[in-house]
Design a protein around this motif. Structure first.
Motif, PDB file in Angstrom:
ATOM      1  N   LYS A  41       0.871  -1.164   0.000  1.00 46.30           N
ATOM      2  CA  LYS A  41       0.000   0.000   0.000  1.00 46.30           C
ATOM      3  C   LYS A  41       0.912   1.220   0.000  1.00 46.30           C
ATOM      4  O   LYS A  41       1.910   1.248   0.725  1.00 46.30           O
ATOM      5  N   LEU A  42       0.595   2.212  -0.822  1.00 48.52           N
ATOM      6  CA  LEU A  42       1.462   3.356  -1.029  1.00 48.52           C
ATOM      7  C   LEU A  42       0.980   4.570  -0.243  1.00 48.52           C
ATOM      8  O   LEU A  42      -0.213   4.842  -0.177  1.00 48.52           O
ATOM      9  N   TYR A  43       1.932   5.280   0.343  1.00 51.31           N
ATOM     10  CA  TYR A  43       1.653   6.509   1.094  1.00 51.31           C
ATOM     11  C   TYR A  43       2.656   7.570   0.657  1.00 51.31           C
ATOM     12  O   TYR A  43       3.780   7.252   0.283  1.00 51.31           O
ATOM     13  N   PHE A  44       2.260   8.833   0.771  1.00 49.63           N
ATOM     14  CA  PHE A  44       3.160   9.924   0.418  1.00 49.63           C
ATOM     15  C   PHE A  44       3.858  10.529   1.632  1.00 49.63           C
ATOM     16  O   PHE A  44       4.715  11.388   1.487  1.00 49.63           O
ATOM     17  N   SER A  45       3.499  10.063   2.828  1.00 47.71           N
ATOM     18  CA  SER A  45       4.224  10.490   4.027  1.00 47.71           C
ATOM     19  C   SER A  45       4.167   9.372   5.064  1.00 47.71           C
ATOM     20  O   SER A  45       3.224   8.582   5.093  1.00 47.71           O
ATOM     21  N   LYS A  46       5.188   9.331   5.894  1.00 45.47           N
ATOM     22  CA  LYS A  46       5.227   8.328   6.958  1.00 45.47           C
ATOM     23  C   LYS A  46       4.137   8.614   7.994  1.00 45.47           C
ATOM     24  O   LYS A  46       3.588   7.702   8.599  1.00 45.47           O
ATOM     25  N   GLN A  47       3.795   9.898   8.144  1.00 44.99           N
ATOM     26  CA  GLN A  47       2.763  10.279   9.106  1.00 44.99           C
ATOM     27  C   GLN A  47       1.410   9.666   8.750  1.00 44.99           C
ATOM     28  O   GLN A  47       0.650   9.290   9.629  1.00 44.99           O
ATOM     29  N   GLU A  48       1.125   9.524   7.449  1.00 46.00           N
ATOM     30  CA  GLU A  48      -0.120   8.876   7.019  1.00 46.00           C
ATOM     31  C   GLU A  48      -0.205   7.455   7.570  1.00 46.00           C
ATOM     32  O   GLU A  48      -1.260   7.017   8.012  1.00 46.00           O
ATOM     33  N   ILE A  49       0.910   6.747   7.529  1.00 44.70           N
ATOM     34  CA  ILE A  49       0.959   5.367   8.025  1.00 44.70           C
ATOM     35  C   ILE A  49       0.769   5.355   9.538  1.00 44.70           C
ATOM     36  O   ILE A  49      -0.012   4.565  10.069  1.00 44.70           O
ATOM     37  N   LEU A  50       1.468   6.236  10.231  1.00 44.13           N
ATOM     38  CA  LEU A  50       1.357   6.295  11.690  1.00 44.13           C
ATOM     39  C   LEU A  50      -0.064   6.661  12.116  1.00 44.13           C
ATOM     40  O   LEU A  50      -0.599   6.085  13.071  1.00 44.13           O
ATOM     41  N   ASP A  51      -0.700   7.610  11.408  1.00 42.36           N
ATOM     42  CA  ASP A  51      -2.079   7.990  11.715  1.00 42.36           C
ATOM     43  C   ASP A  51      -3.030   6.816  11.493  1.00 42.36           C
ATOM     44  O   ASP A  51      -3.923   6.565  12.302  1.00 42.36           O
ATOM     45  N   GLU A  52      -2.829   6.090  10.392  1.00 42.41           N
ATOM     46  CA  GLU A  52      -3.669   4.937  10.098  1.00 42.41           C
ATOM     47  C   GLU A  52      -3.514   3.866  11.180  1.00 42.41           C
ATOM     48  O   GLU A  52      -4.501   3.282  11.638  1.00 42.41           O
ATOM     49  N   GLN A  53      -2.283   3.609  11.613  1.00 48.10           N
ATOM     50  CA  GLN A  53      -2.040   2.608  12.652  1.00 48.10           C
ATOM     51  C   GLN A  53      -2.667   3.021  13.976  1.00 48.10           C
ATOM     52  O   GLN A  53      -3.259   2.199  14.676  1.00 48.10           O
ATOM     53  N   GLU A  54      -2.564   4.310  14.323  1.00 49.15           N
ATOM     54  CA  GLU A  54      -3.171   4.797  15.566  1.00 49.15           C
ATOM     55  C   GLU A  54      -4.691   4.681  15.494  1.00 49.15           C
ATOM     56  O   GLU A  54      -5.338   4.257  16.448  1.00 49.15           O
ATOM     57  N   PHE A  55      -5.264   5.035  14.340  1.00 51.82           N
ATOM     58  CA  PHE A  55      -6.709   4.922  14.145  1.00 51.82           C
ATOM     59  C   PHE A  55      -7.158   3.477  14.348  1.00 51.82           C
ATOM     60  O   PHE A  55      -8.129   3.208  15.057  1.00 51.82           O
ATOM     61  N   GLN A  56      -6.447   2.531  13.720  1.00 47.20           N
ATOM     62  CA  GLN A  56      -6.819   1.117  13.825  1.00 47.20           C
ATOM     63  C   GLN A  56      -6.713   0.609  15.258  1.00 47.20           C
ATOM     64  O   GLN A  56      -7.562  -0.152  15.717  1.00 47.20           O
ATOM     65  N   LYS A  57      -5.683   1.043  15.974  1.00 51.80           N
ATOM     66  CA  LYS A  57      -5.527   0.618  17.369  1.00 51.80           C
ATOM     67  C   LYS A  57      -6.661   1.163  18.235  1.00 51.80           C
ATOM     68  O   LYS A  57      -7.275   0.435  19.014  1.00 51.80           O
TER      69      LYS A  57
END
Length: 109
Positions: free
Chosen positions: A62-78
């Motif tokens: 899955k492609l992201y344009f910033s690392k923060q997008e990934i961290l936000d997604e992981q926090e949301f899922q948790k």
């Protein structure tokens, strides 16, 4: 979206299982840009929705344009998992009346 732009790839599906915790996120750059697709490390992604072109198979990345997008997604899922587990319990909730009132205010905003 240009050649050389920095992107982040997150392993999903079978690739996430294969790499476990070793290489779930890797930093890379866009190497080719066409009319319908662009490439990152030889992996094709659709320009219209940035999803991996798989030919009908399950995506590995899955492609992201910033690392923060990934961290936000992981926090949301948790947080989503934590909240769902709190309310999917049988029996009494382990929450006070005050906590329930505050939750109710938030969800009714």
């Amino acid at each position: 979206m240009n050649i050389g732009d920095k992107v982040y790839l997150k392993a999903v599906g079978n690739m996430a299982v294969k790499y476990k915790e070793q290489l779930l996120i890797k930093e890379s750059k866009i190497t080719k840009v066409g009319r319908k697709y662009f490439e990152v490390d030889g992996i094709k992604f659709k320009i219209e929705n940035k999803e991996q072109e798989t030919g009908g198979y399950t995506a590995d990345w899955k492609l992201y344009f910033s690392k923060q997008e990934i961290l936000d997604e992981q926090e949301f899922q948790k947080l989503e998992r934590d909240i769902r587990s709190k309310f999917n319990a049988f029996g009494e909730l382990d929450l006070t009346l005050d906590q329930l009132k505050r939750i109710n205010e938030i969800i009714n905003e």
